[in-house]
Design a protein around this motif. Structure first.
Motif, PDB file in Angstrom:
ATOM      1  N   TYR A   1       0.864  -1.175   0.000  1.00 22.30           N
ATOM      2  CA  TYR A   1       0.000   0.000   0.000  1.00 22.30           C
ATOM      3  C   TYR A   1       0.904   1.229   0.000  1.00 22.30           C
ATOM      4  O   TYR A   1       1.945   1.261   0.650  1.00 22.30           O
ATOM      5  CB  TYR A   1      -0.886  -0.021   1.260  1.00 22.30           C
ATOM      6  CG  TYR A   1      -2.022   0.950   1.240  1.00 22.30           C
ATOM      7  CD1 TYR A   1      -3.200   0.650   0.577  1.00 22.30           C
ATOM      8  CD2 TYR A   1      -1.931   2.168   1.903  1.00 22.30           C
ATOM      9  CE1 TYR A   1      -4.272   1.529   0.576  1.00 22.30           C
ATOM     10  CE2 TYR A   1      -2.982   3.062   1.909  1.00 22.30           C
ATOM     11  CZ  TYR A   1      -4.151   2.736   1.232  1.00 22.30           C
ATOM     12  OH  TYR A   1      -5.197   3.611   1.224  1.00 22.30           O
ATOM     13  N   PHE A   2       0.509   2.292  -0.725  1.00 22.97           N
ATOM     14  CA  PHE A   2       1.339   3.482  -0.852  1.00 22.97           C
ATOM     15  C   PHE A   2       0.619   4.685  -0.269  1.00 22.97           C
ATOM     16  O   PHE A   2      -0.572   4.888  -0.506  1.00 22.97           O
ATOM     17  CB  PHE A   2       1.670   3.729  -2.333  1.00 22.97           C
ATOM     18  CG  PHE A   2       2.472   4.976  -2.572  1.00 22.97           C
ATOM     19  CD1 PHE A   2       3.811   5.033  -2.245  1.00 22.97           C
ATOM     20  CD2 PHE A   2       1.883   6.096  -3.139  1.00 22.97           C
ATOM     21  CE1 PHE A   2       4.557   6.176  -2.465  1.00 22.97           C
ATOM     22  CE2 PHE A   2       2.617   7.247  -3.367  1.00 22.97           C
ATOM     23  CZ  PHE A   2       3.961   7.298  -3.024  1.00 22.97           C
ATOM     24  N   SER A   3       1.365   5.511   0.474  1.00 22.28           N
ATOM     25  CA  SER A   3       0.851   6.770   1.018  1.00 22.28           C
ATOM     26  C   SER A   3       1.825   7.883   0.634  1.00 22.28           C
ATOM     27  O   SER A   3       3.034   7.707   0.719  1.00 22.28           O
ATOM     28  CB  SER A   3       0.761   6.726   2.547  1.00 22.28           C
ATOM     29  OG  SER A   3      -0.106   5.705   2.967  1.00 22.28           O
TER      30      SER A   3
ATOM     31  N   GLY B   1      -3.151   4.567  -1.856  1.00 19.72           N
ATOM     32  CA  GLY B   1      -3.668   3.557  -2.763  1.00 19.72           C
ATOM     33  C   GLY B   1      -2.857   2.284  -2.745  1.00 19.72           C
ATOM     34  O   GLY B   1      -1.665   2.289  -2.408  1.00 19.72           O
ATOM     35  N   PRO B   2      -3.505   1.167  -3.123  1.00 19.49           N
ATOM     36  CA  PRO B   2      -2.808  -0.129  -3.126  1.00 19.49           C
ATOM     37  C   PRO B   2      -1.985  -0.321  -4.404  1.00 19.49           C
ATOM     38  O   PRO B   2      -2.278   0.265  -5.442  1.00 19.49           O
ATOM     39  CB  PRO B   2      -3.958  -1.134  -3.079  1.00 19.49           C
ATOM     40  CG  PRO B   2      -5.075  -0.430  -3.778  1.00 19.49           C
ATOM     41  CD  PRO B   2      -4.918   1.018  -3.443  1.00 19.49           C
ATOM     42  N   LEU B   3      -0.951  -1.127  -4.290  1.00 14.06           N
ATOM     43  CA  LEU B   3      -0.175  -1.532  -5.462  1.00 14.06           C
ATOM     44  C   LEU B   3      -0.832  -2.776  -6.036  1.00 14.06           C
ATOM     45  O   LEU B   3      -1.383  -3.610  -5.306  1.00 14.06           O
ATOM     46  CB  LEU B   3       1.270  -1.851  -5.072  1.00 14.06           C
ATOM     47  CG  LEU B   3       2.237  -0.661  -5.023  1.00 14.06           C
ATOM     48  CD1 LEU B   3       1.882   0.326  -3.953  1.00 14.06           C
ATOM     49  CD2 LEU B   3       3.651  -1.150  -4.864  1.00 14.06           C
ATOM     50  N   ASP B   4      -0.766  -2.923  -7.339  1.00 11.54           N
ATOM     51  CA  ASP B   4      -1.297  -4.098  -8.012  1.00 11.54           C
ATOM     52  C   ASP B   4      -0.115  -4.869  -8.597  1.00 11.54           C
ATOM     53  O   ASP B   4       0.513  -4.426  -9.563  1.00 11.54           O
ATOM     54  CB  ASP B   4      -2.259  -3.669  -9.117  1.00 11.54           C
ATOM     55  CG  ASP B   4      -2.917  -4.850  -9.801  1.00 11.54           C
ATOM     56  OD1 ASP B   4      -2.960  -5.953  -9.206  1.00 11.54           O
ATOM     57  OD2 ASP B   4      -3.383  -4.658 -10.942  1.00 11.54           O
TER      58      ASP B   4
ATOM     59  N   TYR C   1       2.046  -5.542   3.617  1.00 11.72           N
ATOM     60  CA  TYR C   1       1.044  -6.116   4.510  1.00 11.72           C
ATOM     61  C   TYR C   1       1.636  -7.123   5.496  1.00 11.72           C
ATOM     62  O   TYR C   1       1.047  -7.408   6.522  1.00 11.72           O
ATOM     63  CB  TYR C   1      -0.080  -6.771   3.708  1.00 11.72           C
ATOM     64  CG  TYR C   1      -1.018  -5.768   3.076  1.00 11.72           C
ATOM     65  CD1 TYR C   1      -2.163  -5.344   3.737  1.00 11.72           C
ATOM     66  CD2 TYR C   1      -0.757  -5.228   1.832  1.00 11.72           C
ATOM     67  CE1 TYR C   1      -3.024  -4.418   3.166  1.00 11.72           C
ATOM     68  CE2 TYR C   1      -1.609  -4.307   1.251  1.00 11.72           C
ATOM     69  CZ  TYR C   1      -2.733  -3.908   1.921  1.00 11.72           C
ATOM     70  OH  TYR C   1      -3.577  -2.994   1.351  1.00 11.72           O
ATOM     71  N   ASP C   2       2.801  -7.650   5.173  1.00  9.64           N
ATOM     72  CA  ASP C   2       3.422  -8.551   6.143  1.00  9.64           C
ATOM     73  C   ASP C   2       4.236  -7.705   7.130  1.00  9.64           C
ATOM     74  O   ASP C   2       4.126  -6.495   7.169  1.00  9.64           O
ATOM     75  CB  ASP C   2       4.282  -9.621   5.459  1.00  9.64           C
ATOM     76  CG  ASP C   2       5.373  -9.028   4.595  1.00  9.64           C
ATOM     77  OD1 ASP C   2       5.606  -7.810   4.686  1.00  9.64           O
ATOM     78  OD2 ASP C   2       6.004  -9.780   3.833  1.00  9.64           O
ATOM     79  N   ALA C   3       5.063  -8.274   7.899  1.00 10.64           N
ATOM     80  CA  ALA C   3       5.755  -7.582   8.990  1.00 10.64           C
ATOM     81  C   ALA C   3       6.984  -6.783   8.548  1.00 10.64           C
ATOM     82  O   ALA C   3       7.710  -6.268   9.384  1.00 10.64           O
ATOM     83  CB  ALA C   3       6.171  -8.600  10.045  1.00 10.64           C
TER      84      ALA C   3
END
Length: 160
Positions: free
Chosen positions: A84-86, A109-112, A136-138
């Motif tokens: 995910y990008f901010s 927005g999310p990366l695809d 999304y992982d650690a």
């Protein structure tokens, strides 16, 4: 009438001739007369009225007044991980230790499949932003500082 004019002319010439001569030039005393000073003429200054409202402003037709610019975001990471990008404008810190105010984000927005390509409009006063790439992982987030480049016509934030 003609005799009167002749008489006046004769009288004037005789008076003029009686006014000079008789003394030699060495006895002449010089009189110092102060030079006449004419005041300097200053051009009249026409005051430009101070605008009191937006209706009073005069803007050159060639002036391109834009309050925003386009920022191209191009993210292409080789990753099958979800991310995910901010893109935010309020942050502090340096290198890998940043503190970001995520309330100030201009884009989220999310990366695809590791990719994100978009254009956003950014206010002209924003000349430095921080991009945060979240996984999304650690894994710790990845930070990218973007700064406005006056040499470039198209502003780009790229993460590869």
């Amino acid at each position: 009438m003609i005799n009167v004019k002749r008489f006046l002319l004769l009288l004037i010439f005789s008076m003029l001739s009686a006014c000079g001569g008789g003394e030699d030039d060495s006895a002449v005393t010089a009189t110092n007369t102060p030079p006449t000073v004419t005041p300097a003429v200053t051009p009249e200054v026409t005051a430009t009225p101070v605008p009191t409202s937006l209706d009073d402003l005069n803007i050159d037709p060639d002036n391109i007044m834009e309050s925003v610019f386009q920022l191209a975001i191009d993210i292409n990471i080789d990753s099958s991980k979800r991310a995910y990008f901010s893109l935010c404008d309020e942050f502090s810190g340096s290198n890998t230790s940043y503190s970001v105010n995520f309330e100030s984000c201009q884009f989220r927005g999310p990366l695809d499949k590791g990719k994100l390509t978009t254009n956003i409009r950014v206010a002209n006063h924003q000349d430095k932003l921080i991009g945060v790439l979240w996984f999304y992982d650690a894994v710790d987030p990845q930070y990218q500082i973007w700064q406005y480049d006056t040499e470039l016509e198209q502003q780009v934030l790229s993460i590869n």
